[in-house]
Structure formats: C-alpha cells, structure tokens
Motif scaffolding. Structure first.
Motif, PDB file in Angstrom:
ATOM      1  N   ASN A  28       0.712  -1.118  -0.179  1.00 35.44           N
ATOM      2  CA  ASN A  28      -0.229   0.105   0.083  1.00 35.44           C
ATOM      3  C   ASN A  28       0.757   1.356  -0.603  1.00 35.44           C
ATOM      4  OD1 ASN A  28      -0.009   1.542   2.830  1.00 35.44           O
ATOM      5  ND2 ASN A  28       0.235  -0.771   3.171  1.00 35.44           N
ATOM      6  N   ILE A  29       0.079   2.514  -0.405  1.00 32.19           N
ATOM      7  CA  ILE A  29       1.020   3.642  -0.352  1.00 32.19           C
ATOM      8  C   ILE A  29      -0.513   4.643  -0.632  1.00 32.19           C
ATOM      9  CG2 ILE A  29       1.986   4.988  -1.987  1.00 32.19           C
ATOM     10  CD1 ILE A  29       3.397   3.688  -4.035  1.00 32.19           C
ATOM     11  N   ARG A  30       0.339   5.354   1.210  1.00 30.14           N
ATOM     12  CA  ARG A  30      -0.913   6.731   1.318  1.00 30.14           C
ATOM     13  C   ARG A  30      -0.090   7.594   1.011  1.00 30.14           C
ATOM     14  NH1 ARG A  30      -3.930   3.686   5.183  1.00 30.14           N
ATOM     15  NH2 ARG A  30      -3.061   2.147   5.633  1.00 30.14           N
ATOM     16  N   ILE A  31      -0.848   8.980   0.618  1.00 28.45           N
ATOM     17  CA  ILE A  31      -0.165   9.779  -0.064  1.00 28.45           C
ATOM     18  C   ILE A  31      -0.858  11.045   0.094  1.00 28.45           C
ATOM     19  CG2 ILE A  31       1.096  11.282  -2.125  1.00 28.45           C
ATOM     20  CD1 ILE A  31       1.416   8.803  -3.353  1.00 28.45           C
ATOM     21  N   GLN A  53       2.889   2.217 -11.975  1.00 28.99           N
ATOM     22  CA  GLN A  53       3.111   0.794 -12.647  1.00 28.99           C
ATOM     23  C   GLN A  53       3.143   0.715 -10.616  1.00 28.99           C
ATOM     24  OE1 GLN A  53       4.507  -0.338 -15.170  1.00 28.99           O
ATOM     25  NE2 GLN A  53       3.510   1.989 -16.310  1.00 28.99           N
ATOM     26  N   ALA A  54       2.781   0.348 -10.200  1.00 29.11           N
ATOM     27  CA  ALA A  54       3.146   0.260  -8.816  1.00 29.11           C
ATOM     28  C   ALA A  54       1.728  -0.073  -8.841  1.00 29.11           C
ATOM     29  CB  ALA A  54       2.830   0.796  -7.618  1.00 29.11           C
ATOM     30  N   ALA A  55       0.657   0.574  -9.666  1.00 29.21           N
ATOM     31  CA  ALA A  55      -0.434   0.276  -9.059  1.00 29.21           C
ATOM     32  C   ALA A  55      -1.657  -0.707  -9.934  1.00 29.21           C
ATOM     33  CB  ALA A  55      -2.301   1.614  -9.347  1.00 29.21           C
ATOM     34  N   LYS A  56      -0.665  -0.579 -11.045  1.00 31.02           N
ATOM     35  CA  LYS A  56      -0.412  -1.902 -12.491  1.00 31.02           C
ATOM     36  C   LYS A  56      -0.232  -3.341 -11.274  1.00 31.02           C
ATOM     37  CE  LYS A  56      -0.389   0.649 -16.831  1.00 31.02           C
ATOM     38  NZ  LYS A  56       0.297   1.073 -17.274  1.00 31.02           N
ATOM     39  N   ASN A  82      -2.029  -1.476  -3.270  1.00 28.45           N
ATOM     40  CA  ASN A  82      -3.215  -0.511  -2.913  1.00 28.45           C
ATOM     41  C   ASN A  82      -3.168   1.257  -2.821  1.00 28.45           C
ATOM     42  OD1 ASN A  82      -6.124   0.610  -2.266  1.00 28.45           O
ATOM     43  ND2 ASN A  82      -5.596   0.171  -0.434  1.00 28.45           N
ATOM     44  N   ILE A  83      -3.312   1.971  -3.926  1.00 26.30           N
ATOM     45  CA  ILE A  83      -2.852   3.562  -3.751  1.00 26.30           C
ATOM     46  C   ILE A  83      -3.480   4.650  -3.300  1.00 26.30           C
ATOM     47  CG2 ILE A  83      -1.570   5.058  -4.624  1.00 26.30           C
ATOM     48  CD1 ILE A  83       0.111   3.418  -6.228  1.00 26.30           C
ATOM     49  N   GLN A  84      -3.634   5.690  -2.089  1.00 17.51           N
ATOM     50  CA  GLN A  84      -4.704   6.117  -1.316  1.00 17.51           C
ATOM     51  C   GLN A  84      -4.212   7.829  -1.752  1.00 17.51           C
ATOM     52  OE1 GLN A  84      -5.599   4.672   1.713  1.00 17.51           O
ATOM     53  NE2 GLN A  84      -7.556   3.902   1.010  1.00 17.51           N
ATOM     54  N   ILE A  85      -4.497   8.611  -2.786  1.00 20.43           N
ATOM     55  CA  ILE A  85      -4.279   9.798  -2.375  1.00 20.43           C
ATOM     56  C   ILE A  85      -5.334  10.932  -2.459  1.00 20.43           C
ATOM     57  CG2 ILE A  85      -2.589  10.962  -4.039  1.00 20.43           C
ATOM     58  CD1 ILE A  85      -2.024   9.216  -5.850  1.00 20.43           C
ATOM     59  N   ASP A 132       3.651   0.647   4.930  1.00 20.41           N
ATOM     60  CA  ASP A 132       3.256   0.965   6.044  1.00 20.41           C
ATOM     61  C   ASP A 132       4.946   0.761   7.226  1.00 20.41           C
ATOM     62  OD1 ASP A 132       0.398   1.634   6.368  1.00 20.41           O
ATOM     63  OD2 ASP A 132       0.104  -0.457   7.337  1.00 20.41           O
ATOM     64  N   GLU A 133       5.824   0.967   5.996  1.00 21.61           N
ATOM     65  CA  GLU A 133       6.990   0.829   6.486  1.00 21.61           C
ATOM     66  C   GLU A 133       8.174   2.279   6.306  1.00 21.61           C
ATOM     67  OE1 GLU A 133       9.079  -2.239   4.883  1.00 21.61           O
ATOM     68  OE2 GLU A 133       7.475  -4.139   5.492  1.00 21.61           O
TER      69      GLU A 133
END
Length: 484
Positions: A144-147, A167-170, A174-177, A232-233
């Motif tokens: 996951n990526i949160r921005i 590319q990460a989403a593909k 899971n990306i939330q911006i 979360d790292e």
C-alpha cells in the motif's frame, strides 16, 4: 414615491445596522485571540458590506456538517488505536529527555498519540534527492501507498513519480492519494490525473472548492499536510509539496523554492499512516486504519524518539501552537527558526520576545522575497518589536525559503508543514514532528547554517530609518491578519 424611497432607505440602514450589530456580538463572544477579534471588527466597520461578507466566508472555523459529524464519531476509535501504542515496547517515556518528555505528555493527554522510539531518520535537503528517493521507495512498494499533499504539480521529476505510482498500481499496490482541491487545480485538469485514475489509483480532491460550498464550509480551510507512507514501513514528511522546483512558479519572481523532507522508518511510520487514514475518512467516510506497528527496538540501540503532532478541525484545538510555545520556553541557549510566512499570534510573539529578553539567542530566518504580498508586508509589522527585544532577523536571498523548522539548543527540533502564521496555527490541517535526536538535529542545524550564509541580517538601527510609506503599508496589511 419619494416617501417610499425614504422608507426603503431607512429600512435598509436599520437592517444593515442590525446585521453589523449581530455580527459584532458574534465576533466578541467567540473565544479567540483578542487581536484577531479586533482585526475582524476593523474589517467589518472599515469596509461596509464587504467586511461582513468576508467574515461570513472566512471568520469562523467551519469544517462543514458532514465532515464535522464524521470527525466527532472518529475520535473514539482512533483514540483507542493510538492509546494501544502506549503499551508497546517503542513507547519509552522514562527515557525521553525532559524537553521531549513534556511535549509527549501534552500530546498524549490531548490526542493519545505518544512519542515512539526505534526510528531512523534521514534528512533530505535537495529536490532531486527527495524526489528520487520517493521514486525508489514507490518502485519497491508491495502492499500500500498513502499520500497527501497541498500542491501537486506535474513537470520534471514529478512526472517520474506519477509514472512510478501508475506502475505500482498495475502490479497490485493499493494507492490512496489525497490532494487539496484549491492547492492543485492544474493537476486535476491534467492528463496525468486521468491516467492515474484509470490505473486504479484512488485520488480524492480534499476540501473541494466550488461556489455552492462557500455557504456551508470555510473555503480557505486547506489540507496542508505533506505525508507519504509506503507499506507502513517507510514515510516522508516535511515542507516540500509534490513539485519539482525547476518547473514550479518560475514566473513568480521569488526564485526557486527551498525545502526539506524527512525520510522515516520505524513505528512512527504507522502513526503517520493513521493521520492519513483520519484525513481519508473525514473526506470519504471510508475507514482504513494501518497495521499496528511491531514496536520493536534494538537492545542498547539509539532511541531516536519522535513525537507526531497533528492539528486541524476535529482534532484538539491549538495543539501545534502549544507545542511550539512549550519548546521555545524550554530553550536555554538558542532558538533558530525558518519559516516562509511569519504572521505570529500574540501569544507566540510574546514568547519569542520573552525568550530573547531572558538571554537566549533567538534567530528568525525568512525569505527576502515572498509569493504572498499580504504576508510579506504584514510580517514586517512585527520586526520592530522583535528587534527591540533582541531577536535576530535574517532575510534569505537564495530563493523562497519554504522550510519550516525550529532547532532548540542544537539538541532537538521541530520539523514539518507548519508556518508561523495564523492559518497554520489555527486553521489548516497541519503536521509537525518533534525529534529528540542530536545527530539529526545537528544535521538540520547545518542546513540552517547554509541558509544563514545566503541571508542578510536586519539591523535595528537601519530598520528604524525606513520611510513613512513603508510603515503605513506594514500597518495597513496587518489589518488583514485574520485572513492570512
């Protein structure tokens, strides 16, 4: 007919008088700084009709009904999540120095967020270093990526960030911006916005701006935090927006924007992810709290404690200003501050003056040129008081100094998104880190030294020789203090 006009005119005068009287009473009964109330009263009386309209639009902290209701419901579950952190191994309050210990007590009592140990910190002080590091971590993301950012503007290395996110989403991340609506209108009209949404990235316009909403929510209430968390790292926070300064506001006449970011690993990352989850839920109603941190720390290892300090509507009021006040009051030798926008509250102004008057070296570094004409002049109205108290003021000439930092006694520091103005201290969603790490603080102090080498000191005697027009502009723009 003439009599009818007279009656209508009289009714209009009486109606306006009643309106002004009711707004005046509302301004007076609101519990806020006296200077802010007085400034609003001056605006209301000096600018007929428009002053009243400005107060309705910008005079009160109005998050909007839906968001306010969500915030009230969220406080208990988020408080419980934060409270669990007090039981983990990374929470070592007895090992904190006295300065951070007091900040920890204040924050944990008001927000339930404790200072946690077991972190690593890396100070990144150039745009290329910051953006390339972010790209590398995005390319390594697995889950996951949160921005969230105030400004997201395409161009330069930001395009590479956009590509890395797609590319990460593909590959299933899971990306939330969250991006502030007012801060990033160009991004939401760009092709990158469409491409990122098509790839499966969830992008939300935070605090969306339109003419209809002005009657239900304060329009200049903004999401000003800068947060990235990955798996979360790993986390980033600081003062830089998602922009490449080589492609950002090149025609503004202030030079390149100067910023820093902090790369963090360890349990503090999960707290930053939880702050993002809070903002996401306030905006969307969707709950997505992060995993609970491992909280492990190495035996006999460096503690590197960090206290996360968030602020904004729905969160405990005035917390960041309290932390600033507490930190500055604790200073024994020196306080060095960098901020692009300096329009302090009365309380903070008095704290700075008193600290200098008790013999502590207080240094304030601000940009010589500012992208806000209002702030540029309003900030100068405080210079005489500060200089008389012994505060040293420097004007940075190497661009728009956008770094928001405070170093206390070269021992610990505050770093984040918070400007020393009423908007950051009272209104916006902001974030700062209180860091008790001598090596990291020393690194930040060296960066501030570099800023000083490109700055000119303001001489008290020369400042007193400024002309009458200069003084009138200072005082005139100071009237708009509540809007800054």
């Amino acid at each position: 007919m003439e009599k009818l006009y007279q009656i209508l005119a009289l009714a209009g005068v009486i109606g306006y008088w009643l309106l002004v009287a009711s707004v005046t009473i509302r301004v007076v009964i609101k519990r806020r700084a006296v200077s802010v109330s007085l400034a609003w009263l001056m605006i209301i009386y000096i600018i007929p009709f428009v002053g009243v309209l400005l107060y309705f639009l910008f005079g009160e902290l109005n998050l909007g009904r839906k968001r306010a209701e969500r915030s009230q419901k969220m406080f208990k579950p988020y408080g419980e999540w934060f409270t669990q952190l007090h039981e983990c191994q990374a929470h070592q309050p007895t090992l904190l120095n006295i300065q951070l210990s007091q900040i920890h007590d204040l924050c944990s009592n008001r927000t339930a967020i404790p200072a946690l140990c077991g972190n690593t910190l890396s100070l990144q002080d150039t745009p290329e270093k910051i953006l390339r590091s972010i790209i590398d971590d995005i390319e390594s993301a697995k889950d996951n990526i949160r921005i969230e950012f105030y400004i997201w503007q395409n161009g330069g290395l930001v395009d590479a960030v956009n590509s890395a996110l797609i590319q990460a989403a593909k590959r299933g991340v899971n990306i939330q911006i969250l991006i502030d609506s007012a801060g990033s209108p160009k991004f939401f009209r760009s092709h990158w916005y469409g491409l990122m949404k098509e790839s499966g990235i969830k992008i939300i316009q935070a605090l969306e701006v339109n003419a209809f909403r002005m009657f239900f929510r304060r329009l200049d209430l903004r999401l000003h935090r800068k947060i990235i968390t990955i798996d979360d790292e790993v986390a980033y926070t600081g003062s830089m927006n998602m922009v490449d300064p080589l492609y950002f506001k090149q025609d503004s006449g202030v030079g390149q924007w100067i910023d820093i970011m902090v790369r963090v690993t360890g349990p503090t990352v999960n707290i930053l992810a939880a702050i993002h989850a809070w903002d996401w839920e306030v905006e969307t109603g969707e709950r997505n709290l992060p995993s609970f941190p491992l909280c492990s720390i190495e035996p006999n290892g460096a503690l590197h404690p960090i206290q996360v300090v968030p602020s904004g509507p729905g969160m405990p009021e005035n917390l960041i200003q309290q932390v600033l006040t507490l930190a500055i009051n604790q200073a024994k030798e020196s306080v060095r501050i960098t901020t692009p926008y300096f329009v302090p509250s009365d309380n903070l102004l008095q704290v700075l003056k008193m600290t200098a008057q008790r013999g502590v070296l207080v240094e304030l570094i601000i940009p010589r040129k500012n992208d806000s004409l209002l702030v540029n002049w309003a900030s100068k109205s405080f210079f005489s008081e500060l200089l008389d108290a012994g505060v040293r003021i420097y004007q940075f000439g190497g661009g728009l100094l956008h770094t928001k930092s405070v170093v206390i006694d070269q021992q610990y520091c505050l770093i984040g998104s918070v400007n020393l103005d009423m908007r950051s201290l009272w209104l916006n969603f902001e974030l700062t880190l209180a860091v008790d790490d001598k090596e990291f603080t020393k690194e930040l102090y060296w960066v501030q030294d570099r800023y000083l080498s490109q700055s000119i000191s303001i001489s008290p005697s020369e400042w007193e020789q400024r002309n009458f027009t200069h003084r009138m502009l200072e005082r005139g723009f100071y009237l708009f203090n509540p809007l800054l």
